[in-house]
Motif scaffolding. Sequence first.
Motif, PDB file in Angstrom:
ATOM      1  N   ARG A   1       1.102  -1.218   0.172  1.00  0.00           N
ATOM      2  CA  ARG A   1       0.289   0.201  -0.640  1.00  0.00           C
ATOM      3  C   ARG A   1       1.058   0.666   0.726  1.00  0.00           C
ATOM      4  NH1 ARG A   1      -5.116  -1.182   2.443  1.00  0.00           N
ATOM      5  NH2 ARG A   1      -4.760  -3.338   2.567  1.00  0.00           N
ATOM      6  N   HIS A   2       1.172   1.460  -1.401  1.00  0.00           N
ATOM      7  CA  HIS A   2       2.007   2.983  -1.184  1.00  0.00           C
ATOM      8  C   HIS A   2       1.764   4.084  -1.966  1.00  0.00           C
ATOM      9  CE1 HIS A   2       5.476   5.697  -1.866  1.00  0.00           C
ATOM     10  NE2 HIS A   2       5.903   5.118  -0.520  1.00  0.00           N
ATOM     11  N   GLU A   3       1.007   5.458  -2.747  1.00  0.00           N
ATOM     12  CA  GLU A   3       0.986   6.351  -3.150  1.00  0.00           C
ATOM     13  C   GLU A   3       1.869   6.312  -4.494  1.00  0.00           C
ATOM     14  OE1 GLU A   3       0.086  10.242  -2.023  1.00  0.00           O
ATOM     15  OE2 GLU A   3      -0.296   9.796  -4.166  1.00  0.00           O
ATOM     16  N   ASN A   4       3.259   5.481  -4.368  1.00  0.00           N
ATOM     17  CA  ASN A   4       3.648   5.156  -5.815  1.00  0.00           C
ATOM     18  C   ASN A   4       3.187   3.966  -6.229  1.00  0.00           C
ATOM     19  OD1 ASN A   4       5.593   7.654  -4.075  1.00  0.00           O
ATOM     20  ND2 ASN A   4       4.902   8.011  -6.282  1.00  0.00           N
ATOM     21  N   LEU A   5       2.394   3.173  -5.682  1.00  0.00           N
ATOM     22  CA  LEU A   5       2.687   1.765  -5.959  1.00  0.00           C
ATOM     23  C   LEU A   5       1.460   1.184  -6.832  1.00  0.00           C
ATOM     24  CD1 LEU A   5       4.474  -0.236  -3.041  1.00  0.00           C
ATOM     25  CD2 LEU A   5       5.442   0.886  -5.348  1.00  0.00           C
ATOM     26  N   VAL A   6       1.017   0.875  -7.577  1.00  0.00           N
ATOM     27  CA  VAL A   6      -0.465   0.692  -8.888  1.00  0.00           C
ATOM     28  C   VAL A   6      -0.941  -0.114  -7.032  1.00  0.00           C
ATOM     29  CG1 VAL A   6       0.385  -1.982  -9.869  1.00  0.00           C
ATOM     30  CG2 VAL A   6      -1.507  -0.203 -10.551  1.00  0.00           C
ATOM     31  N   LEU A   7      -2.271  -0.513  -7.577  1.00  0.00           N
ATOM     32  CA  LEU A   7      -3.553  -0.536  -6.308  1.00  0.00           C
ATOM     33  C   LEU A   7      -3.783  -2.203  -6.913  1.00  0.00           C
ATOM     34  CD1 LEU A   7      -5.074  -0.739  -3.732  1.00  0.00           C
ATOM     35  CD2 LEU A   7      -6.889   0.273  -4.746  1.00  0.00           C
ATOM     36  N   PHE A   8      -3.123  -2.963  -5.392  1.00  0.00           N
ATOM     37  CA  PHE A   8      -3.717  -4.433  -6.005  1.00  0.00           C
ATOM     38  C   PHE A   8      -5.422  -5.060  -5.086  1.00  0.00           C
ATOM     39  CE2 PHE A   8      -4.557  -8.590  -4.325  1.00  0.00           C
ATOM     40  CZ  PHE A   8      -3.932  -9.340  -4.932  1.00  0.00           C
ATOM     41  N   MET A   9      -5.684  -4.997  -6.008  1.00  0.00           N
ATOM     42  CA  MET A   9      -6.803  -5.162  -6.355  1.00  0.00           C
ATOM     43  C   MET A   9      -7.551  -7.190  -6.118  1.00  0.00           C
ATOM     44  SD  MET A   9      -9.219  -2.609  -8.002  1.00  0.00           S
ATOM     45  CE  MET A   9     -10.713  -1.992  -7.471  1.00  0.00           C
ATOM     46  N   GLY A  10      -7.234  -8.118  -6.399  1.00  0.00           N
ATOM     47  CA  GLY A  10      -7.544  -9.067  -6.439  1.00  0.00           C
ATOM     48  C   GLY A  10      -6.696  -9.687  -7.281  1.00  0.00           C
ATOM     49  N   ALA A  11      -6.728 -11.585  -7.386  1.00  0.00           N
ATOM     50  CA  ALA A  11      -6.177 -12.204  -8.235  1.00  0.00           C
ATOM     51  C   ALA A  11      -7.483 -12.979  -8.525  1.00  0.00           C
ATOM     52  CB  ALA A  11      -5.160 -12.762  -7.810  1.00  0.00           C
ATOM     53  N   CYS A  12      -7.553 -13.678  -9.974  1.00  0.00           N
ATOM     54  CA  CYS A  12      -8.375 -15.451 -10.272  1.00  0.00           C
ATOM     55  C   CYS A  12      -7.578 -16.142 -10.518  1.00  0.00           C
ATOM     56  CB  CYS A  12      -9.168 -14.581 -12.296  1.00  0.00           C
ATOM     57  SG  CYS A  12     -10.054 -13.498 -11.587  1.00  0.00           S
ATOM     58  N   MET A  13      -7.609 -16.981  -9.881  1.00  0.00           N
ATOM     59  CA  MET A  13      -7.033 -18.073  -9.042  1.00  0.00           C
ATOM     60  C   MET A  13      -7.035 -19.317  -9.588  1.00  0.00           C
ATOM     61  SD  MET A  13      -4.716 -17.028  -6.876  1.00  0.00           S
ATOM     62  CE  MET A  13      -4.976 -15.587  -4.805  1.00  0.00           C
ATOM     63  N   LYS A  14      -8.031 -19.146 -10.387  1.00  0.00           N
ATOM     64  CA  LYS A  14      -8.369 -20.907 -10.721  1.00  0.00           C
ATOM     65  C   LYS A  14      -7.693 -20.728 -12.694  1.00  0.00           C
ATOM     66  CE  LYS A  14     -12.702 -22.542  -8.648  1.00  0.00           C
ATOM     67  NZ  LYS A  14     -13.672 -21.811  -8.554  1.00  0.00           N
ATOM     68  N   PRO A  15      -7.240 -22.044 -12.296  1.00  0.00           N
ATOM     69  CA  PRO A  15      -6.347 -22.296 -13.581  1.00  0.00           C
ATOM     70  C   PRO A  15      -7.449 -23.417 -14.216  1.00  0.00           C
ATOM     71  CG  PRO A  15      -5.129 -23.985 -11.368  1.00  0.00           C
ATOM     72  CD  PRO A  15      -6.309 -23.163 -11.344  1.00  0.00           C
TER      73      PRO A  15
ATOM     74  N   ALA B   1      12.359  11.053 -10.065  1.00  0.00           N
ATOM     75  CA  ALA B   1      13.182  10.411  -9.531  1.00  0.00           C
ATOM     76  C   ALA B   1      12.561  10.036  -8.013  1.00  0.00           C
ATOM     77  CB  ALA B   1      14.130   9.903 -10.255  1.00  0.00           C
ATOM     78  N   GLN B   2      12.224  10.919  -7.490  1.00  0.00           N
ATOM     79  CA  GLN B   2      12.197  11.389  -5.825  1.00  0.00           C
ATOM     80  C   GLN B   2      11.154  10.242  -5.265  1.00  0.00           C
ATOM     81  OE1 GLN B   2      11.386  14.917  -4.403  1.00  0.00           O
ATOM     82  NE2 GLN B   2      14.033  15.868  -4.613  1.00  0.00           N
ATOM     83  N   GLN B   3      10.174  10.087  -6.467  1.00  0.00           N
ATOM     84  CA  GLN B   3       8.491   9.222  -6.378  1.00  0.00           C
ATOM     85  C   GLN B   3       9.284   7.573  -6.038  1.00  0.00           C
ATOM     86  OE1 GLN B   3       5.146  11.018  -7.656  1.00  0.00           O
ATOM     87  NE2 GLN B   3       6.333  12.695  -9.113  1.00  0.00           N
ATOM     88  N   ILE B   4      10.166   7.536  -7.319  1.00  0.00           N
ATOM     89  CA  ILE B   4      10.466   6.118  -7.847  1.00  0.00           C
ATOM     90  C   ILE B   4      10.998   5.518  -6.573  1.00  0.00           C
ATOM     91  CG2 ILE B   4      11.465   5.258  -8.985  1.00  0.00           C
ATOM     92  CD1 ILE B   4      11.231   6.418 -12.144  1.00  0.00           C
ATOM     93  N   SER B   5      11.731   6.802  -6.540  1.00  0.00           N
ATOM     94  CA  SER B   5      12.889   6.202  -4.578  1.00  0.00           C
ATOM     95  C   SER B   5      11.869   5.776  -3.557  1.00  0.00           C
ATOM     96  CB  SER B   5      13.509   7.272  -4.411  1.00  0.00           C
ATOM     97  OG  SER B   5      14.424   7.335  -5.524  1.00  0.00           O
ATOM     98  N   GLN B   6      10.757   6.990  -3.624  1.00  0.00           N
ATOM     99  CA  GLN B   6       9.760   5.987  -2.543  1.00  0.00           C
ATOM    100  C   GLN B   6       9.007   5.383  -2.105  1.00  0.00           C
ATOM    101  OE1 GLN B   6       8.387   9.979  -2.258  1.00  0.00           O
ATOM    102  NE2 GLN B   6       9.456  10.883  -0.366  1.00  0.00           N
ATOM    103  N   GLY B   7       8.587   4.760  -3.598  1.00  0.00           N
ATOM    104  CA  GLY B   7       7.869   3.484  -3.742  1.00  0.00           C
ATOM    105  C   GLY B   7       9.113   2.503  -3.724  1.00  0.00           C
ATOM    106  N   MET B   8      10.159   2.422  -4.882  1.00  0.00           N
ATOM    107  CA  MET B   8      10.760   1.120  -4.573  1.00  0.00           C
ATOM    108  C   MET B   8      11.229   1.079  -2.962  1.00  0.00           C
ATOM    109  SD  MET B   8      10.996  -0.115  -7.124  1.00  0.00           S
ATOM    110  CE  MET B   8      11.838  -0.974  -6.903  1.00  0.00           C
TER     111      MET B   8
END
Length: 346
Positions: free
Chosen positions: A112-126, A161-168
Motif C-alpha cells: 500500500r503506497h501512493e507510488n505503487l499500483v493498487l492491487f485489487m485481487g486475483a483470479c486463481m482458478k487455472p 526519481a524521488q517518487q520512484i525512490s519512495q515507492g521502491m
Amino acid sequence: EEHTNSTKNEVTRELSLTGSGSTDSGGRADSLDKHSDARWPRQNSLSMKEWDIPYDDVKIFEVIGAGRFGTVCRGSWHGAVAVKLLHVLPLSDDGSLLDTFKHEVSIFRKTRHENLVLFMGACMKPPRLAIVTSLCKGMTLYTHIHLRKDKFTANKSVLVAQQISQGMGYLHARGIIHKDLKTKNIFLESGKVVITDFGLFSVTKLCFGNNARGDSLGIPSGWLCYLAPEIIRALRPHASLLLPFSKATDIYAFGTVWYELLCGEFPFKGQPPESIIWQVGKGVKQSLANMQASRDIKDILMVCWSYRAADRPDFPSLLNTLQKLPKKRLARSPSHPVHLSRSADS
Ligand code: ADP
Ligand code: MG
C-alpha cells in the motif's frame, strides 16, 4: 509464532525460486500480518480467499497490450481496472506454476503506497489466472521518453526519481524486490509516479512462450540495459529463474531509468546484445562524456551502476541525495512555476 514461521517460509521460498543468495528479504516483511492473527482465523498463506476474484465477475474489454507476461486488458470490476491475464498451458502442470503465482500474489497484496499500483485481487482458478489492479491513467515513462520524445528537465527528472525512490524504498523495506524495474513499468499520472509489476517476475518467466519474442538468448528487447553485471554474468539460456536479483539489482535498474530520464535514450543505444553483455559483464559503463548534466547528477548514475553490488546505495540514501540536489533557478522563480504535472503530460 506459527504464522511468523509460515511467512518466513514464504520468504525462503522466494529466495529459492529466484536463486537469489541475498538475505535481504528477511525480517521486516514479517511484521505485516502479526496483528491480524488475533481477529481472523489463520489462513493457509497460499489460499488467500479474500483476494480471490471469480473470473466471471470481471468484465473484460479491449486488450491494452501484450507483454512477456501475457495479455493486459482494460476491464471492469467495481470500476475501471487493468486485468493481467496469464498465458498458461492447461496441460501437465504439477501445480508449481499455480504455487508461484499464488506466492507472488501474496507478496503483491501486501503493498500500500501512493507510488505503487493498487492491487485489487486475483483470479486463481487455472487455466484462468489473472491479476486485477487499478487502471493506470496517463502514460508510461517509456512512452513519454522513447515514443513521444518528451523532454524532461533536470528538475522534472528529479521529482520523478524521488517518487520512484519512495515507492521502491517502501517495497525494499517490506523485503520485496521488484526484479523488473523499467520505464515501461512506471506510469506518470498527472505528475504522480505509479510503479507496476513488482515481484511478478518469476511467474511471468514461467509462462509459456516467453522466449518466442526474445532473441536467440531469450532476451526480450529493451531488458538488457536494466540488468546489473552480476545478472548479466549469470544469464544462461532458459534459466531466468536462477538469476541473482537483489535490492542492489533494483538500484542498478533505477540507474538506467535515471539515465533515460536525463538523456532521452537507453544506455548502449544501438549496440547489439552481445556487445552490451560483454561490456556490462566486464564493468564497462555507458560513457557520460557527452551528457549535459551536473557532476552530482552524473555521480548518481555512476554509483547506481557500480560494478560491485555492495557499492550501490539503497533507496533511502538515494532519496536523500536527490532531495539535496540544487534546484535550477527556474524552480524558485514565482513567475515560472514548475508544474511537473502540466509539463510532463503536455
Ligand atoms: P510491459 O510492462 O513489458 O510493457 P505488460 O504485460 O506489463 O508488459 O503490459 C502490457 C501493456 O499493458 C503495456 O502497454 C502497459 O503499459 C499496459 N499496462 C500494464 N499494466 C497496466 C495498468 N495497471 N494500467 C494501465 N495499463 C497497464
Ligand atoms: Mg509491465
